[in-house]
Scaffold this motif. Structure first.
Motif, short mmCIF file in Angstrom:
data_model
loop_
_atom_site.label_atom_id
_atom_site.label_comp_id
_atom_site.label_asym_id
_atom_site.label_seq_id
_atom_site.Cartn_x
_atom_site.Cartn_y
_atom_site.Cartn_z
N PHE A 360 -2.21 -10.33 7.37
CA PHE A 360 -1.20 -9.46 6.74
C PHE A 360 -1.89 -8.71 5.61
O PHE A 360 -2.29 -9.33 4.62
CB PHE A 360 -0.03 -10.28 6.18
N GLY A 361 -2.06 -7.40 5.75
CA GLY A 361 -2.66 -6.56 4.71
C GLY A 361 -4.03 -7.01 4.30
O GLY A 361 -4.41 -6.93 3.13
N CYS A 362 -4.79 -7.44 5.25
CA CYS A 362 -6.12 -7.99 4.97
C CYS A 362 -7.18 -6.96 5.30
O CYS A 362 -7.12 -6.29 6.32
CB CYS A 362 -6.31 -9.27 5.79
N GLN A 363 -8.14 -6.85 4.38
CA GLN A 363 -9.29 -5.96 4.60
C GLN A 363 -10.30 -6.66 5.50
O GLN A 363 -10.88 -7.68 5.13
CB GLN A 363 -9.95 -5.64 3.25
N LEU A 364 -10.51 -6.12 6.72
CA LEU A 364 -11.45 -6.70 7.67
C LEU A 364 -12.78 -5.98 7.59
O LEU A 364 -12.87 -4.85 7.13
CB LEU A 364 -10.90 -6.60 9.10
N THR A 365 -13.79 -6.60 8.01
CA THR A 365 -15.11 -5.96 7.96
C THR A 365 -15.17 -4.77 8.89
O THR A 365 -15.96 -3.85 8.71
CB THR A 365 -16.20 -6.96 8.34
N ALA A 370 -12.07 1.64 1.86
CA ALA A 370 -11.15 2.27 0.90
C ALA A 370 -10.06 2.96 1.68
O ALA A 370 -10.31 3.80 2.54
CB ALA A 370 -11.89 3.30 0.04
N ALA A 371 -8.86 2.56 1.47
CA ALA A 371 -7.74 3.13 2.21
C ALA A 371 -6.60 3.44 1.25
O ALA A 371 -6.38 2.70 0.29
CB ALA A 371 -7.30 2.15 3.29
N GLU A 372 -5.92 4.50 1.59
CA GLU A 372 -4.79 4.93 0.75
C GLU A 372 -3.52 4.25 1.26
O GLU A 372 -3.17 4.36 2.42
CB GLU A 372 -4.63 6.46 0.85
N PRO A 373 -2.83 3.54 0.41
CA PRO A 373 -1.61 2.87 0.87
C PRO A 373 -0.46 3.86 1.06
O PRO A 373 -0.42 4.91 0.44
CB PRO A 373 -1.32 1.88 -0.24
N TRP A 374 0.40 3.43 1.99
CA TRP A 374 1.65 4.16 2.20
C TRP A 374 2.72 3.40 1.42
O TRP A 374 2.79 2.18 1.49
CB TRP A 374 2.05 4.19 3.67
N TYR A 375 3.52 4.16 0.74
CA TYR A 375 4.60 3.54 -0.02
C TYR A 375 5.92 3.82 0.67
O TYR A 375 6.25 4.96 0.98
CB TYR A 375 4.61 4.08 -1.46
N GLY A 376 6.61 2.75 0.91
CA GLY A 376 7.93 2.84 1.54
C GLY A 376 7.91 3.38 2.95
O GLY A 376 8.77 4.20 3.32
N VAL A 403 -0.89 -0.40 4.35
CA VAL A 403 -2.16 0.35 4.47
C VAL A 403 -2.51 0.39 5.98
O VAL A 403 -3.17 -0.52 6.52
CB VAL A 403 -3.29 -0.32 3.69
N PRO A 404 -2.05 1.38 6.68
CA PRO A 404 -2.32 1.44 8.14
C PRO A 404 -3.80 1.52 8.47
O PRO A 404 -4.24 1.06 9.53
CB PRO A 404 -1.59 2.72 8.56
N ASP A 405 -4.58 2.07 7.56
CA ASP A 405 -6.02 2.19 7.88
C ASP A 405 -6.73 0.84 7.94
O ASP A 405 -7.87 0.74 8.39
CB ASP A 405 -6.69 3.07 6.82
N LEU A 406 -6.06 -0.22 7.46
CA LEU A 406 -6.68 -1.54 7.54
C LEU A 406 -6.69 -2.09 8.97
O LEU A 406 -7.42 -3.04 9.27
CB LEU A 406 -5.94 -2.53 6.63
N LEU A 407 -5.88 -1.53 9.82
CA LEU A 407 -5.72 -2.12 11.17
C LEU A 407 -6.84 -1.68 12.11
O LEU A 407 -7.22 -0.51 12.14
CB LEU A 407 -4.37 -1.70 11.76
N PRO A 408 -7.35 -2.61 12.85
CA PRO A 408 -8.32 -2.25 13.89
C PRO A 408 -7.58 -1.66 15.10
O PRO A 408 -6.37 -1.85 15.25
CB PRO A 408 -8.97 -3.58 14.24
N PRO A 409 -8.28 -0.97 15.94
CA PRO A 409 -7.62 -0.48 17.16
C PRO A 409 -7.19 -1.64 18.05
O PRO A 409 -7.88 -2.65 18.15
CB PRO A 409 -8.70 0.37 17.81
N GLY A 410 -6.03 -1.47 18.63
CA GLY A 410 -5.52 -2.53 19.50
C GLY A 410 -4.18 -2.14 20.07
O GLY A 410 -3.77 -0.97 20.04
N GLU A 411 -3.50 -3.13 20.60
CA GLU A 411 -2.17 -2.90 21.21
C GLU A 411 -1.14 -2.82 20.08
O GLU A 411 -0.93 -3.79 19.35
CB GLU A 411 -1.86 -4.05 22.17
#
Lengths: 530, 296
Positions: A360-365, A370-376, A403-411
């Motif tokens: 949950f909201g974890c920065q993966l390698t 650096a990612a810009e968070p989305w608010y609301g 922070v959507p940019d934290l997510l890796p590509p996937g389903e």
């Protein structure tokens, strides 16, 4: 045999000429002598014999002339009327596995086919259709050799009487080989061979499971039926993959299915679980078993990693999940064995899809540092029919920051959006490459930045995500299929008189080449003979 | 294969009949079986017939004729005496086989002419002549010069017939032991001749074999591809006669001639190869002294 040009046999009148030419020369001079004995002694002393007709060379020459004369007359073997094609409709349904006197009906059928096809003239075009179970077609030599016909399975999907009637014609003979099971009538045309006999049978119709995975409890409901002349006790035995279960005996009325329930406890290592019906006098053993492949139970240990500023939500979620799956929560330190890693916030060197993890909201390698968070962000779309989300009420979900940019590509399971930006994934599942039993789930927001832990669907969502991380490793594989209904009751198969194969036709044969070859051979012998 | 036999030539032409007295005269005086102390052409006891008494034994008498019972009674040797039906007789034994139709002139022609000449001489000088022909008519007896024409007629009518040589023996012994036998033939089958010779010798008779010899009896055959035919059996076979084959046949024929002479010599009989003159050769030379040569 007929001659196309019998008038050419007149050339055989040359045989007397050959005979005349083969005579030894006649001496012109005649010597009368009383000393015939002295002449004979002189001949014997000189090792000479009187010139005479050479019998064998002349015979070879005469035979060669006769063969050539016959060939010139055009001898042919006339065609014999009759079918030149044979279509074998072979019933390979499951009931052919019935055993009588220690021999399977399928074996008897194959033996009959092999014996009779061996006597079918080579000029006949043979096609074999396996009509029960998988539809197989064999043609020519492979049909005569009964190549790869498999084993009895399935049901007769074709209407054998209609099929035989449609195939039969003066040039095509149809031979149906069946046990008469699962058919209202036998083919009325063509040849017919019957195997098997009326018999009694007990069968497992179906097995339903109630799986408490990852808990070891397993419940089975076994539908069993007995087709016999009288009611009788039938014993059910469950073996393999579970702790020892006591056999159950149930009294069955003929033709009336009954359900037997088993409450079992799975072994941690899993294994093949076999449900077996035992009844003396059972003629069809192939429908007495039901096999399940039980996966190993997961290690019920949940490790938690949080950044320390996320409040108690991660630990609460882990405890809720541990309670749901019957496991325990352990600290997420190095060297700790765990079945699932739950991470809330922070940065973790974790390769998506390679570790069963829930972040949950974890920065993966593997994601951008650096990612810009989305608010609301607003939850705009999710697949309500997906197994993970079906039946869950997520309309009350509120997210403060993600922070959507934290997510890796996937389903992608959830899509979110903020004004002015395109929709982005908020929850993804990353399966392991080439594996179906390993996956990780990643969420774009921390638990503390949403009201997800407070939703009623949260524990169930956690459980489903846990199961998803195990993928196929959490599913029971069923190796058995319900027996075809028409192939279970063996008491009254369709019966009728057997009909043998007809006399097959034969094409016309031209004997000219053979006779010419014989003539050439005889001439060769005549030339070689000394 | 039924090849027809060569035609039988008429033996006694007019010219031969005219020359016959001269030929008979050239033959000489044949000798019959003369007994010691008995005048010729007189009635005298012989070997067989009716017992007529004894006479004292003289050196040279046949020991088989000694009456040993009389010797036991008297202590002196006596020989038995019998009355002969014919005395100083001779026998002509003729071969009527088809084999004698071979040769040119035919051996049969030469045999019959020789029989006529020898027979004429015997009728002139001896008491009787018997003509024996196995397979032919019964034995014929001739006596006196006046029977000359009857002899020719008899010889002329003799058929061509195949008969085994063994058939001659009962005919020869039909009227007692033959005194002197002149056997005319080709003597091709020596195996059949030997028993007859032995049987006659055992009975005290004597045989003179006379072979009317043809040139083809010793000379090699003509070269070429020819059919060899045995007149008696009709069997034939084709033969390619080359030089080697001709030499082999000549060798076999010479061996056969030697075997003929040897057989008669071993049997204690006389043997005479009489070269056959040409058919129209009626000179007396071939017949000169023939009776003396053949007699014994």
């Amino acid at each position: 045999m007929e001659l196309l040009h019998p008038e050419r046999l007149v050339w055989l009148l040359l045989l007397p000429v050959l005979w005349w030419l083969a005579r030894p020369p006649v001496p012109r001079a005649v010597c009368w002598t009383p000393h015939s004995a002295q002449w004979q002694q002189a001949l014997a002393r000189m090792g000479r014999r009187a010139p005479r007709r050479r019998g064998l060379p002349f015979l070879l020459l005469a035979l060669a002339a006769i063969a050539a004369g016959l060939a010139w007359a055009g001898p042919v073997v006339v065609a014999r009327p009759g079918p030149t094609r044979l279509v074998v409709l072979c019933d390979g349904s499951a009931s052919l596995a019935q055993v009588h006197a220690g021999q399977q009906a399928w074996t008897v059928a194959a033996q009959r086919l092999r014996e009779r096809l061996a006597r079918v003239p080579s000029s006949v075009d043979v096609t074999l259709l396996r009509c029960g179970g998988p539809l197989l077609r064999r043609h020519g030599p492979s049909a005569r050799a009964l190549q790869d016909l498999g084993t009895p399975a399935g049901t007769v999907v074709a209407d054998l009487p209609a099929l035989a009637a449609s195939l039969a014609n003066p040039d095509t003979a149809v031979w149906t080989v069946t046990d008469g099971q699962g058919q209202s009538a036998l083919p009325a045309v063509g040849s017919l061979s019957l195997v098997g006999a009326p018999a009694d049978n007990a069968a497992v119709l179906a097995v339903r499971t109630t799986d408490h995975w990852p808990l070891p409890e397993l419940e089975l409901e076994v539908d069993v039926v007995l087709f016999a002349a009288r009611a009788g006790p039938v014993q059910l035995v469950v073996t393999g993959g579970v702790a020892t279960a006591a056999p159950q005996t149930v009294a069955l009325e003929p033709g009336v299915p009954a359900t037997v329930r088993f409450a079992l406890r799975r072994l941690p290592a899993g294994g093949r679980c076999v449900v077996q019906v035992v009844w003396p006098g059972d003629a069809l053993p192939t429908d007495d078993r039901w096999e399940l492949e039980l996966p190993p139970l997961p290690a019920p240990r949940l490790a938690v990693l949080d950044a320390g500023d996320g409040g108690p939500f991660a630990m609460a979620a882990a405890r809720a999940l541990a309670q749901e799956v019957g496991g325990e929560v352990v600290s997420g330190t190095a060297g700790t064995a765990a079945g699932l890693l739950l991470v809330d916030g922070g940065s973790t060197p974790l390769v998506p899809g390679q570790v069963r993890a829930l972040t949950f909201g974890c920065q993966l390698t593997a994601t951008a540092p650096a990612a810009e968070p989305w608010y609301g962000p607003v939850l705009t779309e999710w697949d309500r029919a997906a197994p993970l989300l079906a039946g869950l009420e997520l309309g009350e979900l509120r997210i403060a920051a993600a922070v959507p940019d934290l997510l890796p590509p996937g389903e992608v399971l959830w899509w979110g959006a903020v004004p002015g930006l395109p929709a982005a994934p908020l929850l993804v599942v990353v399966p392991a490459a080439g594996r179906t039993d390993l996956a990780s789930v990643h969420c774009a927001f921390r638990l503390v930045d949403s009201n997800l832990p407070l939703l009623a669907a949260f524990p169930q969502l956690l459980r489903r995500l846990f199961v998803r991380c195990y993928g196929s490793g959490a599913q029971i594989t069923v190796h058995s299929e319900p027996p075809p209904l028409g192939e279970v009751d063996l008491r009254a198969p369709a019966r009728g008189p057997e009909r043998p194969l007809p006399e097959f036709g034969a094409p016309a044969q031209d004997l000219r080449a053979v006779l010419l070859a014989v003539a050439a051979l005889l001439l060769g012998l005549r030339a070689w003979w000394r | 294969m039924g090849l027809p036999l060569p035609a039988v030539a008429a033996p006694f032409s007019g010219a031969f009949r005219a020359a016959l007295p001269a030929l008979i005269a050239a033959v000489g005086q044949p000798r019959g079986r003369t007994l010691p102390n008995e005048p010729s052409r007189s009635r005298a006891p012989g070997h067989s017939g009716t017992f007529v008494g004894h006479r004292p034994y003289a050196p040279g008498d046949d020991l088989r004729r000694i009456d040993w019972a009389a010797y036991a009674r008297s202590g002196e040797l006596h020989v038995k005496r019998f009355e002969q039906e014919e005395r100083r007789a001779a026998t002509l034994l003729l071969d009527l086989s088809p084999r004698l139709l071979c040769g040119s002139p035919q051996r049969r022609l030469a045999q019959l002419r020789l029989a006529a000449v020898l027979g004429g001489a015997m009728l002139r000088h001896l008491d009787a002549l018997a003509v024996v022909a196995p397979g032919g008519p019964p034995n014929a007896l001739f006596a006196g010069v006046a029977a000359q024409e009857g002899l020719l007629l008899h010889l002329e009518r003799l058929p061509v017939v195949a008969a085994p040589a063994a058939a001659a023996l009962p005919l020869l012994c039909q009227r007692g032991v033959p005194q002197r036998v002149y056997w005319l033939g080709d003597f091709a089958g020596l195996d059949a001749v030997a028993p007859v010779l032995a049987a006659v010798r055992r009975r005290g008779g004597s045989v003179t074999g006379i072979l009317p010899a043809l040139a083809s009896d010793l000379q090699p055959p003509v070269l070429g591809y020819q059919r060899i035919v045995d007149p008696e059996t009709g069997a034939s076979h084709a033969v390619v006669v080359d030089q080697a084959m001709a030499e082999a046949v000549a060798s076999e024929l010479a061996a056969h001639a030697r075997a003929q002479a040897l057989l008669f010599a071993q049997s204690g009989c006389r043997w005479l190869r009489w070269p056959v003159p040409a058919a129209d050769d009626l000179q007396t030379a071939p017949y000169r002294g023939l009776a003396v040569l053949g007699g014994g």
